[in-house]
Design an enzyme around this catalytic site. Structure first.
Site, PDB file in Angstrom:
ATOM      1  N   TYR A 148       0.721  -1.062   0.192  1.00 46.92           N
ATOM      2  CA  TYR A 148      -0.091   0.053  -0.014  1.00 46.92           C
ATOM      3  C   TYR A 148       0.678   1.255   0.127  1.00 46.92           C
ATOM      4  O   TYR A 148       0.205   2.530  -0.381  1.00 46.92           O
ATOM      5  CB  TYR A 148      -0.876   0.126   1.129  1.00 46.92           C
ATOM      6  CG  TYR A 148      -2.244  -0.790   1.144  1.00 46.92           C
ATOM      7  CD1 TYR A 148      -3.278  -0.227   0.037  1.00 46.92           C
ATOM      8  CD2 TYR A 148      -2.360  -2.035   1.408  1.00 46.92           C
ATOM      9  CE1 TYR A 148      -4.405  -0.909  -0.155  1.00 46.92           C
ATOM     10  CE2 TYR A 148      -3.386  -2.897   0.903  1.00 46.92           C
ATOM     11  CZ  TYR A 148      -4.560  -2.336   0.154  1.00 46.92           C
ATOM     12  OH  TYR A 148      -5.666  -2.947  -0.221  1.00 46.92           O
ATOM     13  N   ALA A 149       2.013   1.183   0.432  1.00 47.47           N
ATOM     14  CA  ALA A 149       2.663   2.362   0.643  1.00 47.47           C
ATOM     15  C   ALA A 149       4.328   2.130  -0.375  1.00 47.47           C
ATOM     16  O   ALA A 149       4.772   0.870  -0.396  1.00 47.47           O
ATOM     17  CB  ALA A 149       3.128   2.974   1.625  1.00 47.47           C
ATOM     18  N   LEU A 150       4.780   3.159  -0.874  1.00 46.59           N
ATOM     19  CA  LEU A 150       6.125   3.173  -1.709  1.00 46.59           C
ATOM     20  C   LEU A 150       7.095   3.550  -0.902  1.00 46.59           C
ATOM     21  O   LEU A 150       6.717   4.328   0.144  1.00 46.59           O
ATOM     22  CB  LEU A 150       6.087   3.766  -2.973  1.00 46.59           C
ATOM     23  CG  LEU A 150       5.275   2.757  -3.910  1.00 46.59           C
ATOM     24  CD1 LEU A 150       4.612   3.829  -4.986  1.00 46.59           C
ATOM     25  CD2 LEU A 150       6.233   2.001  -4.805  1.00 46.59           C
ATOM     26  N   SER A 155       7.282   7.243  -4.279  1.00 48.24           N
ATOM     27  CA  SER A 155       6.029   7.531  -4.101  1.00 48.24           C
ATOM     28  C   SER A 155       5.636   8.893  -4.993  1.00 48.24           C
ATOM     29  O   SER A 155       6.344   9.930  -4.944  1.00 48.24           O
ATOM     30  CB  SER A 155       5.355   7.716  -2.679  1.00 48.24           C
ATOM     31  OG  SER A 155       4.065   8.302  -2.863  1.00 48.24           O
ATOM     32  N   HIS A 157       3.432  10.766  -4.443  1.00 53.54           N
ATOM     33  CA  HIS A 157       3.192  12.036  -3.524  1.00 53.54           C
ATOM     34  C   HIS A 157       4.593  12.672  -3.328  1.00 53.54           C
ATOM     35  O   HIS A 157       4.262  14.036  -2.903  1.00 53.54           O
ATOM     36  CB  HIS A 157       2.626  11.424  -2.240  1.00 53.54           C
ATOM     37  CG  HIS A 157       1.231  10.786  -2.322  1.00 53.54           C
ATOM     38  ND1 HIS A 157       0.033  11.718  -2.422  1.00 53.54           N
ATOM     39  CD2 HIS A 157       0.823   9.634  -2.536  1.00 53.54           C
ATOM     40  CE1 HIS A 157      -0.970  10.820  -2.440  1.00 53.54           C
ATOM     41  NE2 HIS A 157      -0.553   9.649  -2.695  1.00 53.54           N
ATOM     42  N   ASP A 164      -4.626  12.161  -2.954  1.00 56.07           N
ATOM     43  CA  ASP A 164      -5.688  10.872  -2.435  1.00 56.07           C
ATOM     44  C   ASP A 164      -6.839  11.770  -2.047  1.00 56.07           C
ATOM     45  O   ASP A 164      -6.942  12.751  -1.302  1.00 56.07           O
ATOM     46  CB  ASP A 164      -4.930  10.328  -1.159  1.00 56.07           C
ATOM     47  CG  ASP A 164      -3.868   9.366  -1.553  1.00 56.07           C
ATOM     48  OD1 ASP A 164      -3.556   8.935  -2.671  1.00 56.07           O
ATOM     49  OD2 ASP A 164      -3.313   8.952  -0.495  1.00 56.07           O
ATOM     50  N   GLU A 207      -6.408   1.413  -5.923  1.00 56.52           N
ATOM     51  CA  GLU A 207      -6.403   2.443  -4.976  1.00 56.52           C
ATOM     52  C   GLU A 207      -7.400   3.246  -5.677  1.00 56.52           C
ATOM     53  O   GLU A 207      -6.951   4.228  -6.418  1.00 56.52           O
ATOM     54  CB  GLU A 207      -5.290   3.205  -4.719  1.00 56.52           C
ATOM     55  CG  GLU A 207      -4.206   2.310  -4.009  1.00 56.52           C
ATOM     56  CD  GLU A 207      -3.076   3.224  -3.618  1.00 56.52           C
ATOM     57  OE1 GLU A 207      -3.069   4.265  -3.741  1.00 56.52           O
ATOM     58  OE2 GLU A 207      -2.088   2.520  -2.709  1.00 56.52           O
ATOM     59  N   HIS A 210      -6.552   7.262  -5.425  1.00 56.66           N
ATOM     60  CA  HIS A 210      -5.266   7.737  -5.935  1.00 56.66           C
ATOM     61  C   HIS A 210      -5.321   8.522  -7.221  1.00 56.66           C
ATOM     62  O   HIS A 210      -5.319   7.690  -8.279  1.00 56.66           O
ATOM     63  CB  HIS A 210      -3.935   6.861  -5.609  1.00 56.66           C
ATOM     64  CG  HIS A 210      -2.624   7.413  -5.948  1.00 56.66           C
ATOM     65  ND1 HIS A 210      -1.781   7.808  -4.787  1.00 56.66           N
ATOM     66  CD2 HIS A 210      -2.212   7.701  -7.021  1.00 56.66           C
ATOM     67  CE1 HIS A 210      -0.648   8.173  -5.428  1.00 56.66           C
ATOM     68  NE2 HIS A 210      -0.830   8.300  -6.716  1.00 56.66           N
TER      69      HIS A 210
HETATM   70 ZN   LIG Z   1      -1.837   8.094  -2.889  1.00 57.85          ZN
END
Ligand SMILES: [Zn+2]
Length: 304
Positions: A148-150, A155, A157, A164, A207, A210
Site C-alpha cells: 500500500y505504500a512505496l 511515491s 506523492h 488521495d 487504490e 489515488h
Molecule cells: Zn496516494
C-alpha cells in the site's frame, strides 16, 4: 394513509434506480478521440530548441514507481503549501487533517475539478493526502507495508503530482465521489493511477482514491485506451509520434530518446509542452486548433 406511504416508497425506489441509471450511463462516456497515423505535418514556423538530459527529469509525465524514483529537484522544497493555513483555498471539499500540503499548480487543477464535481451534485469530496516529503513517506511505508505504500522517494506523492481523494460518505469504491472521479477526472488532466485491472503492471493494489495529474491530452488518451502510465509511455515510445484530435484541438505527441543535448523543432508560436519520462527521453506535445491544422496541411501540399 398506508397507500400513500406505499406510493412514496415506490417513487423513492424508482427515483433511486433512475439516478443510478444516469450515473452508470455517465461512467460509460469515453472521450471522442480521432487518431491519425500519417506523418506529422511540419509547421512553417518551427524553431529548434536545445533539449538536454535534464529535461528527462522534469514535467507532468514523469514515471515514478518502485523502479524509478523521484528525480532530485523535481519539487522545490518549500513549494508545497499547507492548506489548513489557507482556508480561502479550501472550497467545495474538506481536509482530512491540517497537515495536508499541495503544490500551487496541483491545487489549481484540483480546484477546477472540484468545482465541476460540485456542479454535478457531487459534494462530499475530502482531500486526504497531497504532497509528502520523504520523511512522511518513510513513516507511511513503515505503517502500511509495501502493498500500500512505496519507499521514500518512490511515491508519486513525493513528486507533488498526486492526490488521495476520499468521500465523507463512505468508501471511494462505492461513493458517488469515487464514481464521478473515475469517470470524469480525465477531463481535468487526472488519471486513476492504480486501477483494479492493472495491479500486475503497477505493482500496487487497487487504490480508488489515488489520482495522478498528467495533463490533457494524455489523461484523455489514457482513459480512452485504458492505459496506466507505464503502458502509455511504452506506447508513445513504440509509436514515436501520434496525432490525436479531441474536440477542436489537434495534439501532436512525439517521443524523443535523449542521450545527449539534442535540437528539437517546436512551433515558434510556443504552443508546446515538453515533459521527461524519468527514464530515457522526452515527450513533446504540440497543440493546434483544428483550423490551423487544416491551413498547415494545405500549405504543406502547396509547397510540395
Ligand atoms: Zn496516494
Amino acid at each position: 394513509m398506508k397507500k400513500w406511504f406505499f406510493l412514496f416508497v415506490l417513487l423513492f425506489i424508482f427515483g433511486y434506480g433512475f439516478t443510478q441509471f444516469l450515473l452508470e450511463d455517465k461512467n460509460e462516456t469515453l472521450p471522442e478521440i480521432d487518431y491519425q497515423v500519417e506523418a506529422v505535418v511540419a509547421e512553417e514556423n518551427e524553431i529548434p530548441i536545445p533539449v538536454t538530459i535534464d529535461h528527462i527529469y522534469q514535467g507532468n509525465l514523469l514515471l515514478v514507481n518502485k523502479d524509478y524514483p523521484v528525480p532530485p529537484g523535481a519539487v522545490e522544497k518549500n513549494e508545497a503549501v499547507t492548506l489548513a493555513h489557507h482556508r480561502e483555498w479550501v472550497n467545495g471539499f474538506v481536509l482530512l487533517d491540517n497537515d495536508i500540503r499541495l503544490t500551487p499548480y496541483l491545487l489549481q487543477t484540483f480546484s477546477t475539478m472540484v468545482e465541476a464535481a460540485n456542479q454535478d451534485g457531487v459534494n462530499h469530496l475530502m482531500l486526504s493526502s497531497g504532497y509528502r516529503d520523504e520523511e512522511e513517506q518513510s513513516e507511511l511505508y513503515r505503517k502500511m507495508g509495501p502493498a500500500y505504500a512505496l519507499k521514500a522517494g518512490h511515491s508519486e506523492h513525493n513528486l507533488g503530482l498526486s492526490l488521495d481523494i476520499g468521500s465523507t460518505q463512505g468508501e471511494m469504491e462505492y461513493a458517488a465521489e469515487g464514481k464521478w472521479l473515475k469517470a470524469n477526472s480525465w477531463k481535468y488532466g487526472y488519471i486513476l493511477r492504480y486501477p483494479e485491472d492493472k495491479t500486475a503492471i503497477t505493482g500496487i493494489q487497487y487504490e480508488p482514491w489515488h489520482f495522478r495529474y498528467v495533463g490533457m491530452p494524455h489523461s484523455a488518451i489514457m482513459y480512452e485506451r485504458n492505459f496506466v502510465l507505464e503502458e502509455y509511455l511504452d506506447f508513445l515510445k513504440e509509436q514515436k509520434s501520434i496525432v490525436a484530435t479531441i474536440d477542436e484541438l489537434v495534439y501532436e505527441i512525439s517521443y524523443y530518446p535523449i542521450s545527449q543535448t539534442t535540437a528539437i523543432h517546436v512551433p515558434a508560436s510556443g504552443r508546446y509542452e515538453i515533459s521527461g519520462n524519468n527514464m530515457d527521453g522526452v515527450i513533446v506535445t504540440v497543440s493546434r486548433n483544428r483550423d490551423e491544422q487544416i491551413d498547415n496541411e494545405a500549405a504543406a501540399e502547396r509547397n510540395s
